[in-house]
Write a protein that holds these residues in place. Structure first.
Motif, mmCIF file in Angstrom:
data_model
loop_
_atom_site.group_PDB
_atom_site.id
_atom_site.type_symbol
_atom_site.label_atom_id
_atom_site.label_comp_id
_atom_site.label_asym_id
_atom_site.label_seq_id
_atom_site.Cartn_x
_atom_site.Cartn_y
_atom_site.Cartn_z
ATOM 1 N N UNK A 188 1.009 -1.264 0.218
ATOM 2 C CA UNK A 188 -0.367 0.012 -0.065
ATOM 3 C C UNK A 188 0.942 1.627 -0.050
ATOM 4 N N UNK A 189 0.577 2.470 -0.308
ATOM 5 C CA UNK A 189 0.636 3.412 -0.091
ATOM 6 C C UNK A 189 1.501 4.015 -1.549
ATOM 7 N N UNK A 190 1.450 3.504 -2.275
ATOM 8 C CA UNK A 190 2.215 3.713 -3.166
ATOM 9 C C UNK A 190 1.411 5.256 -4.129
ATOM 10 N N UNK A 194 6.287 8.250 -9.431
ATOM 11 C CA UNK A 194 7.526 7.976 -8.500
ATOM 12 C C UNK A 194 7.896 7.668 -7.577
ATOM 13 N N UNK A 195 6.919 6.289 -6.628
ATOM 14 C CA UNK A 195 7.030 5.150 -6.059
ATOM 15 C C UNK A 195 6.477 3.904 -6.997
ATOM 16 N N UNK A 200 8.242 -2.356 -7.517
ATOM 17 C CA UNK A 200 8.674 -2.766 -8.597
ATOM 18 C C UNK A 200 10.101 -3.516 -8.145
ATOM 19 N N UNK A 201 10.569 -3.222 -7.210
ATOM 20 C CA UNK A 201 12.149 -3.797 -6.697
ATOM 21 C C UNK A 201 11.418 -5.361 -5.825
ATOM 22 N N UNK A 202 10.463 -4.654 -5.178
ATOM 23 C CA UNK A 202 9.890 -4.992 -3.252
ATOM 24 C C UNK A 202 8.419 -6.584 -4.664
ATOM 25 N N UNK A 203 8.213 -5.724 -5.806
ATOM 26 C CA UNK A 203 7.272 -7.815 -6.330
ATOM 27 C C UNK A 203 8.896 -8.223 -6.600
#
Length: 229
Positions: A188-190, A194-195, A200-203
């Protein structure tokens, strides 16, 4: 955006853990899901004021109330206006409504969770849960772990990081994979484009895990699904 479809929430018991938006997600799912819905907790939660609250109902009372109100909140009043677990078991509740949505993690502060620290409250996930969704708040990324993570020591053990290190998407993913508590993850909180690289890195760090991975903004009502990379 229909978050119930994004996260594939089916009839039965769905437990939500983590922080950074789990109550907001429960509220959203209750509004979106078809059929009857019971909202409750196995730890602590504030009442959902938009729905009727039943504090010591019998099964028949729940059935009767669901006849006129599609969504109900159940719980036992405790300190500070909060609710603890309802008097009826989650197994019983599952026989009374199409969906039972359970807030199963009792800590709201912080945005990223190392949820196995034996010294702090851990999730109480009903055994009959059909799905467990872990919510992670992206606002904690980049902040020192000691400021953003509860169950601090456990998170550091799981990730190999120091308390002074900034939280990274990869660390959050590593902790989730080590805990093996959930079937789906919602970052959440994307809230801005710009976030998006953070998501993408998290996924990518969760790739190959078999988890359903989604990201977006509950506040903005937007979200997307990542394939199993």
């Amino acid at each position: 955006m229909d978050f119930s479809k994004l996260l594939e929430v089916y009839p039965g018991v769905t437990a939500v853990i983590g922080s950074g938006g789990k109550t907001s997600l429960l509220r959203r799912l209750a509004a979106e899901l078809p059929g009857t819905v019971l909202l409750c907790t196995t730890t602590h939660i504030r009442p959902f004021e938009e729905y009727p609250l039943l504090t010591a109902p019998t099964p028949q009372t729940i059935r009767d109330t669901l006849a006129t109100h599609r969504v109900l909140c159940l719980g036992t009043p405790c300190e500070n206006g909060k609710l603890t677990a309802p008097t009826l078991s989650v197994e019983t509740l599952a026989t009374l409504a199409d969906h039972v949505l359970v807030e199963a993690d009792g800590r709201n502060e912080g945005t990223v969770n190392g949820r196995l620290d034996k010294h702090l409250v851990v999730p109480v996930i009903p055994a009959v849960s059909r799905q467990v969704i872990c919510v992670v708040g992206a606002s904690g990324f980049g902040k020192p772990i000691r400021e953003s993570v509860h169950r601090l020591e456990r998170f550091c053990v799981l990730t190999g990081a120091a308390a002074s290190d900034p939280v990274t998407p990869e660390q959050a993913a590593k902790a989730i994979l080590a805990e093996q508590l959930c079937d789906a993850v919602f970052l959440n909180q994307i809230d801005t484009e710009a976030q998006r690289p953070l998501a993408d890195r998290f996924a990518a760090a969760l790739g190959g895990s078999g988890l359903r991975i989604a990201a977006g903004s509950l506040r903005a009502g937007s979200g997307w699904l990542y394939p199993d990379i």
